[in-house]
Design an enzyme around this catalytic site. Structure first.
Site, PDB file in Angstrom:
ATOM      1  N   ALA A 214     -13.405  21.586   7.192  1.00  0.00           N
ATOM      2  CA  ALA A 214     -13.600  20.897   5.920  1.00  0.00           C
ATOM      3  C   ALA A 214     -14.395  21.759   4.948  1.00  0.00           C
ATOM      4  CB  ALA A 214     -14.324  19.573   6.170  1.00  0.00           C
TER       5      ALA A 214
ATOM      6  N   ARG B 212     -11.828  24.788   4.042  1.00  0.00           N
ATOM      7  CA  ARG B 212     -10.615  24.203   3.454  1.00  0.00           C
ATOM      8  C   ARG B 212      -9.407  25.140   3.545  1.00  0.00           C
ATOM      9  NH1 ARG B 212     -11.027  22.309  -2.239  1.00  0.00           N
ATOM     10  NH2 ARG B 212     -12.260  24.199  -2.543  1.00  0.00           N
ATOM     11  N   MET B 213      -9.341  25.897   4.624  1.00  0.00           N
ATOM     12  CA  MET B 213      -8.171  26.747   4.855  1.00  0.00           C
ATOM     13  C   MET B 213      -8.103  27.094   6.330  1.00  0.00           C
ATOM     14  SD  MET B 213      -9.425  30.341   3.149  1.00  0.00           S
ATOM     15  CE  MET B 213     -11.022  31.052   3.524  1.00  0.00           C
ATOM     16  N   SER B 214      -6.944  27.590   6.735  1.00  0.00           N
ATOM     17  CA  SER B 214      -6.741  28.009   8.119  1.00  0.00           C
ATOM     18  C   SER B 214      -5.832  29.227   8.101  1.00  0.00           C
ATOM     19  CB  SER B 214      -6.100  26.876   8.936  1.00  0.00           C
ATOM     20  OG  SER B 214      -4.830  26.552   8.392  1.00  0.00           O
TER      21      SER B 214
ATOM     22  N   ASP C  84      -1.503  -0.576   6.418  1.00  0.00           N
ATOM     23  CA  ASP C  84      -1.680  -0.025   7.761  1.00  0.00           C
ATOM     24  C   ASP C  84      -3.085   0.492   8.031  1.00  0.00           C
ATOM     25  OD1 ASP C  84      -1.640   2.146   6.063  1.00  0.00           O
ATOM     26  OD2 ASP C  84      -0.495   3.425   7.429  1.00  0.00           O
TER      27      ASP C  84
ATOM     28  N   ASP D  55       0.861  -1.174   0.000  1.00  0.00           N
ATOM     29  CA  ASP D  55       0.000   0.000   0.000  1.00  0.00           C
ATOM     30  C   ASP D  55       0.902   1.229   0.000  1.00  0.00           C
ATOM     31  OD1 ASP D  55      -2.474   1.507   0.382  1.00  0.00           O
ATOM     32  OD2 ASP D  55      -1.691   1.907   2.387  1.00  0.00           O
TER      33      ASP D  55
ATOM     34  N   ASP E 294      -7.048  -1.708   4.228  1.00  0.00           N
ATOM     35  CA  ASP E 294      -6.083  -2.751   3.860  1.00  0.00           C
ATOM     36  C   ASP E 294      -6.414  -4.094   4.521  1.00  0.00           C
ATOM     37  OD1 ASP E 294      -4.514  -0.927   2.393  1.00  0.00           O
ATOM     38  OD2 ASP E 294      -3.509  -0.275   4.225  1.00  0.00           O
TER      39      ASP E 294
END
Length: 674
Positions: free
Chosen positions: A374, A377-379, A513, A304, A517
């Protein structure tokens, strides 16, 4: 080599193994090994000859029978000693782990910040513990704060310490290890009874080592050979009477013991047990020895991408200005927006800014923190009347446009160029001006390309699975050098790929992980989960890498191949020995009645009696002499199957024929002197 021998043959292990090898004489235990069971039965028969000579009509020699009995007894004890020593290494490890677990305490951090001292067994998943210099880590967990040097010798047997720190690939710690410097705060990730310590103890104490198909097949071969030689020896007695030769029962027993594969029969279990021990030293938890050996036959490795080939955390790799903005302005704005960003991305931006030797004066001031959402979509940060933002290119463009700003003409082109390289562009703005981009790169783990090349040299195909788009996937695949890749993979796609490879008759290893998976890890012949991964991935796998290092797949495969080669080499040596021992015993049995068989006495042994005893003594001594090889393993050199076959046939086949000629002759000369 000397260090390995010292570990194997230390006094406590030797003492424990010596006691166990007598306990293993119990016929109920011995029946699990048919070759040794036949050997023990033959030894008991000789003992009956000594104790009750009147019940046997043939002429017997008490002194000769007694010597044969003790040689056979020591042969069994040597074989039991090999298995007991291999088991003892694991049991000693388990004992130390049990002692460690019993005395473990933990400093649990309460909600008010105070420290509560409790038993480690009372910790639950999610608890935060404080661990400082000299403390033993109370359970498996992830460092959430701090950095420390950790001594993992209690788990791995290696004395060199490792550096563990928060928010890094080396953030996981294992219960039973010791902090030798500084301090850390650790969040517990394992439920009570499910830690690495508990699993290791269960693995050793379970005493049920699952045998692989290869070992089962070899056991069957050894049983068949033993039955064949048993029939041959039994029919030899009436044939000898027919030609006028009265064979002693002890001589027939000696012939049987020398012909059946006692060497590999005595070392077979030790070879398998030592496989798990070697894997453990690489900080890998193998749930069964079968998985270790299966790794030696792997044809295809499926990896993966995120968290396995790459770190899985986007790291700042480069600052790129747009529309003629100054680099200093871009770096300063990026620093300010990352001051209160606790993500690895934010930390990597601050780290990258040091390379430009630009430290913003604004970092000393507090402002209004704008957290990432979300939806937005910025900080960023509102500071001294200025508005600093970083985020997705489209989000920053909308933000700047709403405030009357202009989108730089080269922004989209540079953003697309980063995307084509498999990276993520992060736009940075101040007020209504876009200053540039931060190139976030999912960094490839060091050494992965070299390891994949080594797998290719061993004839193993590598396949990368990723949820990324085909362009990004192709870029990563080319950079690391996998043979094939699949982009935009869903969980069902990964298990389909595993099954497709298995349908071609291949054995498949899978590393991963994540939760997505888990199905593929369970389906794979060898599933290797990263310790930093999800619980579902670790439960689905049959191996767990405690260091979360995917390059260890090569070490696992090497150990598996080493185990197979060791078993094959000692089997070859054992069977080749029979050829030479034939020339020692057969002439000794028949030359009195059939002088023409003297031509077979090419070793020119002193007498029929010394010939039989010499062959028996050699047969007994070769087992303890091969114990270090069985436990350490034959050295594996990455090369083709044909070259390996030729090399081992030459060393252990030809060597297996020549060694008894030399050994038996030397023992015969020594007996003659005595």
């Amino acid at each position: 080599m000397k260090k390995e021998l010292k570990k194997t043959f230390n006094s406590s292990l030797m003492y424990r193994a010596l006691l166990d090898c007598f306990i293993k004489l119990n016929p109920w235990l011995m029946r699990k090994n048919p070759v040794l069971f036949v050997l023990e039965t033959a030894t008991l028969l000789i003992l009956m000859l000594i104790l009750f000579p009147s019940y046997f009509k043939t002429e017997q020699q008490m002194g000769y029978n007694t010597i044969v009995f003790f040689i056979l007894l020591f042969t069994i004890l040597f074989a039991n000693f090999a298995e007991a020593l291999a088991e003892g290494r694991g049991k000693a490890h388990a004992d130390s782990l049990i002692k460690t677990r019993k005395k473990l305490t933990a400093k649990r951090v309460q909600n008010d910040g105070s420290i509560q001292l409790i038993a480690a067994a009372d910790l639950i998943k999610g608890d935060i513990v404080w661990i400082e210099k000299g403390d033993i880590v109370p359970g498996d967990g992830v460092i959430v704060e701090g950095i420390a040097a950790v001594d993992e010798s209690a788990i791995t047997g290696e004395s060199a310490f490792v550096i563990k720190q928060a928010r890094s690939e080396s953030s996981s710690v294992t219960g039973g290890t010791t902090i030798i410097s500084d301090w850390i705060k650790v969040e517990m990730t394992a439920e009570p009874g499910a830690s690495f310590l508990d699993q290791m103890i269960s693995l050793v104490e379970g005493a049920k080592r699952q045998k692989s198909p290869n070992e089962i097949a070899l056991n069957t071969l050894l049983v068949v050979l033993t039955i064949i030689f048993l029939i041959v020896v039994m029919t030899l007695y009436p044939l000898a009477l027919y030609v006028g030769v009265h064979l002693q029962v002890s001589t027939l027993v000696a012939l049987l013991v020398c012909l059946i594969p006692t060497t590999i029969g005595g070392l077979l279990s030790a070879i398998g047990i030592s496989g798990i021990d070697r894997v453990t030293r690489f900080n890998i938890l193998a749930k069964s020895g079968k998985a270790v050996e299966t790794a030696g036959d792997i044809n295809t490795v499926i990896l993966d991408k995120t968290g396995t080939i790459t770190f899985g955390n986007r790291m700042a790799a480069e600052f790129q200005t747009v529309a003629g903005s100054a680099m200093a302005e871009l770096v300063e704005a990026a620093e300010v927006t990352s001051m209160f960003d606790e993500t690895l991305e934010g930390a990597s931006i601050l780290e990258l800014s040091k390379e430009h030797q630009i430290i913003s004066d604004l970092r000393a001031y507090q402002g209004e923190v704008i957290p990432f959402t979300a939806e937005e979509r910025m900080s960023g940060l509102n500071l001294n009347g200025a508005y600093f933002r970083k985020g997705a290119v489209s989000a920053i463009c909308s933000y700047v446009t709403e405030r009357g700003g202009v989108i730089p003409s080269d922004l989209i082109a540079k953003s697309d160029a980063i995307s084509k390289l498999g990276g993520t562009p992060l736009a940075v703005s101040r007020n209504n001006q876009i200053l540039g981009l931060v190139y976030l790169k999912d960094t490839i783990k060091p050494g992965i390309r070299e390891r994949l090349q080594a797998l290719r040299e061993m004839g193993i195909e590598t396949i990368m699975c990723t949820g990324d788009n085909p362009l990004t996937a192709a870029t990563i695949a080319q950079e690391v050098g996998v043979d094939e890749f699949y982009a935009e993979c869903k969980p069902e796609d990964k298990i389909r790929i595993v099954r497709s490879e298995q349908a071609k008759g291949k054995l498949v290893a899978m590393t991963g992980d994540g939760l997505n998976d888990a199905p593929a890890l369970a389906q794979a012949d060898v599933g290797i989960a990263m310790h930093s991964g999800t619980t579902a991935a670790k439960e689905a796998s049959n191996m767990i890498d405690l260091d979360s290092d995917p390059t260890k797949i090569l070490d696992i495969i090497t150990i598996g191949k080493q185990l197979l080669i060791t078993r094959g080499a000692i089997t070859t040596f054992s069977i080749a020995n029979d050829f030479s021992k034939y020339f020692a015993i057969i002439p000794a049995m028949f030359t009195g009645a059939l002088p023409q068989l003297q031509a077979l006495n090419i070793m020119s042994l002193n007498s029929p009696t010394s010939a039989v005893l010499s062959a028996l003594i050699f047969n007994a001594l070769i087992i303890p002499l091969l114990i270090p090889l069985a436990l350490r393993g034959v050295k594996f050199i990455p090369t083709g199957a044909n070259q390996l076959l030729f090399r081992n046939a030459l060393i252990y086949g030809v060597g297996g024929v020549l060694t008894p000629f030399i050994g038996i002759k030397l023992i015969d000369m020594l007996l003659n002197l005595i």
